[in-house]
Design a protein around this motif. Sequence first.
Motif, PDB file in Angstrom:
ATOM      1  N   ASN A   1     -12.369   2.337   2.236  1.00 60.85           N
ATOM      2  CA  ASN A   1     -13.062   1.773   1.282  1.00 60.85           C
ATOM      3  C   ASN A   1     -13.334  -0.147   1.068  1.00 60.85           C
ATOM      4  OD1 ASN A   1     -13.383   4.093   0.965  1.00 60.85           O
ATOM      5  ND2 ASN A   1     -11.773   4.066  -0.576  1.00 60.85           N
ATOM      6  N   HIS A   2     -11.977  -0.652   2.218  1.00 59.79           N
ATOM      7  CA  HIS A   2     -12.157  -2.657   1.977  1.00 59.79           C
ATOM      8  C   HIS A   2     -13.432  -3.017   2.539  1.00 59.79           C
ATOM      9  CE1 HIS A   2      -8.843  -3.642   0.393  1.00 59.79           C
ATOM     10  NE2 HIS A   2      -8.452  -2.477   0.894  1.00 59.79           N
TER      11      HIS A   2
ATOM     12  N   HIS B   1      -4.282   8.786   1.333  1.00 57.40           N
ATOM     13  CA  HIS B   1      -4.359   7.641  -0.096  1.00 57.40           C
ATOM     14  C   HIS B   1      -4.607   6.412   0.944  1.00 57.40           C
ATOM     15  CE1 HIS B   1      -3.700  10.511  -3.451  1.00 57.40           C
ATOM     16  NE2 HIS B   1      -5.512  10.082  -3.120  1.00 57.40           N
ATOM     17  N   ILE B   2      -4.101   5.849   1.795  1.00 61.20           N
ATOM     18  CA  ILE B   2      -3.498   5.059   2.823  1.00 61.20           C
ATOM     19  C   ILE B   2      -4.900   4.657   3.297  1.00 61.20           C
ATOM     20  CG2 ILE B   2      -1.803   3.378   3.784  1.00 61.20           C
ATOM     21  CD1 ILE B   2       0.478   4.481   2.660  1.00 61.20           C
TER      22      ILE B   2
ATOM     23  N   ASP C   1       1.095  -1.064  -0.099  1.00 60.58           N
ATOM     24  CA  ASP C   1       0.062   0.169   0.082  1.00 60.58           C
ATOM     25  C   ASP C   1       0.858   1.199  -0.268  1.00 60.58           C
ATOM     26  OD1 ASP C   1      -2.468  -1.272   0.242  1.00 60.58           O
ATOM     27  OD2 ASP C   1      -2.293  -1.608   3.321  1.00 60.58           O
TER      28      ASP C   1
ATOM     29  N   GLN D   1      -8.358   6.427   3.689  1.00 58.64           N
ATOM     30  CA  GLN D   1      -9.225   6.275   2.422  1.00 58.64           C
ATOM     31  C   GLN D   1      -9.006   4.461   2.034  1.00 58.64           C
ATOM     32  OE1 GLN D   1      -9.423   9.444  -0.663  1.00 58.64           O
ATOM     33  NE2 GLN D   1     -10.192  10.397   1.510  1.00 58.64           N
ATOM     34  N   ARG D   2      -8.129   3.766   1.217  1.00 59.23           N
ATOM     35  CA  ARG D   2      -8.040   2.680   1.403  1.00 59.23           C
ATOM     36  C   ARG D   2      -8.523   1.279   2.248  1.00 59.23           C
ATOM     37  NH1 ARG D   2      -5.351  -1.428   3.300  1.00 59.23           N
ATOM     38  NH2 ARG D   2      -4.773   0.124   4.645  1.00 59.23           N
ATOM     39  N   SER D   3      -8.082   1.895   3.534  1.00 59.92           N
ATOM     40  CA  SER D   3      -8.644   1.225   4.952  1.00 59.92           C
ATOM     41  C   SER D   3      -9.964   0.927   4.668  1.00 59.92           C
ATOM     42  CB  SER D   3      -8.047   1.481   5.924  1.00 59.92           C
ATOM     43  OG  SER D   3      -6.454   1.503   6.018  1.00 59.92           O
TER      44      SER D   3
ATOM     45  N   LYS E   1       2.463   1.645  -3.434  1.00 55.13           N
ATOM     46  CA  LYS E   1       1.916   1.790  -4.359  1.00 55.13           C
ATOM     47  C   LYS E   1       1.388   4.085  -4.490  1.00 55.13           C
ATOM     48  CE  LYS E   1      -2.933   1.317  -5.599  1.00 55.13           C
ATOM     49  NZ  LYS E   1      -4.123   0.168  -5.284  1.00 55.13           N
ATOM     50  N   TYR E   2       0.655   3.793  -3.292  1.00 56.59           N
ATOM     51  CA  TYR E   2       0.549   5.692  -2.694  1.00 56.59           C
ATOM     52  C   TYR E   2       1.596   6.201  -2.966  1.00 56.59           C
ATOM     53  CZ  TYR E   2      -3.705   3.673  -2.296  1.00 56.59           C
ATOM     54  OH  TYR E   2      -5.075   3.333  -1.990  1.00 56.59           O
TER      55      TYR E   2
END
Length: 454
Positions: A453-454, A446-447, A361, A449-451, A364-365
């Motif tokens: 959204n999962h 971003h990291i 993660d 938000q990724r959490s 990636k960001y």
Amino acid sequence: MTESSLAYTTPDSWTQFLLFAKNKLTAVAFRNWIEPIGVLEITSTEITLEVPNVFVKEYLLANHSKDLAAFLPINNEGKPAIKFVIAEKKIVKKPSLISENKPKVDTQKQKSKLNDNYRFQTFIEGAENQFVKSAALSVSSRPGKTYNPLIIHGGVGLGKTHILHSIGHSILEKRKDARIHCITTEEFINDLVEHLKNKSLGKMKRYYRSEVDVLLVDDLQFLQGRENFEEEFCNTLEALIHQNKQIVITSDKPPSLLKLSERITARMEWGLVAHVGAPELETRVAILQHKAQQRGLTLSNEIAFIIAERIFQNVRQLEGAINRLCVHTKLLGLDLTEELVEQTLSDMLQYVPREAITIDDILKYVSKTFQVSISDLRKKGRKKEVVIPRQVAMYLACKLEIGTLQSISDLLDKTHSTILHAKKNIEKKLESDELLRRQVLLVEKHINQRSKNH
Ligand code: ADP
Ligand code: MG
């Protein structure tokens, strides 16, 4: 939720102080000095105590100021906000007796009913309230001349009333005779009903049109569904605006979402509509530390973060948490540890379920934000444009605690010292490099938000 829901604002807080004092003092001292004190009134900002003579007052202030500050309302210097009334002979009131007596109002400041604690000086600034604060400051320095009306909207407990009153104080600091009228929408309606009943509407109109320089209206949402009163409210606003008198209004929603007449909505949108958002983690930590300091509570950074991470919707709750911890540490003499936080605040703390963050993660960001490839980030090359992003990845892996130093070094195929050096270097750069700070914040956002959204 009203302010009276906080521990220290309930009449109970005096009882808690009594309990504390009883534990601490000898029976004789308690009987002589504390027992004769009566409570006349407790509001969220002040307690009025009746003492038999001036010596009891002096004793209390000299010996128990700090303890009182932990239990009772405090002023903006962190001192207990106590008004003393010397009892008339023969009238001895029992402790905890709360009377309906209201203090006399004389000065302009008291007349305006501003909460003494709600000042710009005690308002903690963060990204989410910066805009509102600067609009409020601008209105305070040139009332009626910049944004009129100023509308402040946002969720419950985010500081709207605090800013509203700060504007009043700030104007009064510059112009002592300014006629500030601070009123809730509910009070405005009650006033109107009363005047209609007494057939004295003309008097009320005259008052608003000729005896008010600044009108501060709290909680406009309560005007919804009260069609009969909208018109008079709107007339009042218009009359004041025509005279360049400043109006500030708070509401839980933006004007366009309130169910009010088009006329009022249009009038509102004519001014400046400013939003106050929920505080971010860093602001919440700063608020906790500020409130703790005011109450004389030592709060480590670590504990502040633990609380701030799990109370995130409302500043009033943060305040409540500090008050509760204050009472517990003082009353029971306990150290402020993580366990104590868990025990005393268990009903307030919320869990934010999070997916574990992985090194992928982060890479990636970082790669997206800094526009470098993931394979370059993993390599050992010395390409200049990759050095900082690579260090950022190492810094974030440590900061977000994705594993131990050993596991991070395995994952990235770097030595311990390379990772620690990268972390230090980025920390140092972040102090002065604004662009880098924004980039790193973006990656973190971003990291996170990724959490979610999962
Ligand atoms: P609202 O009117 O938006 O519901 P309040 O103004 O009553 O919220 O704020 C709730 C409590 O939180 C108040 O005691 C206020 O002093 C405190 N508070 C809110 N925001 C801040 C801030 N940014 N800094 C310091 N205290 C704050
Ligand atoms: Mg409010």
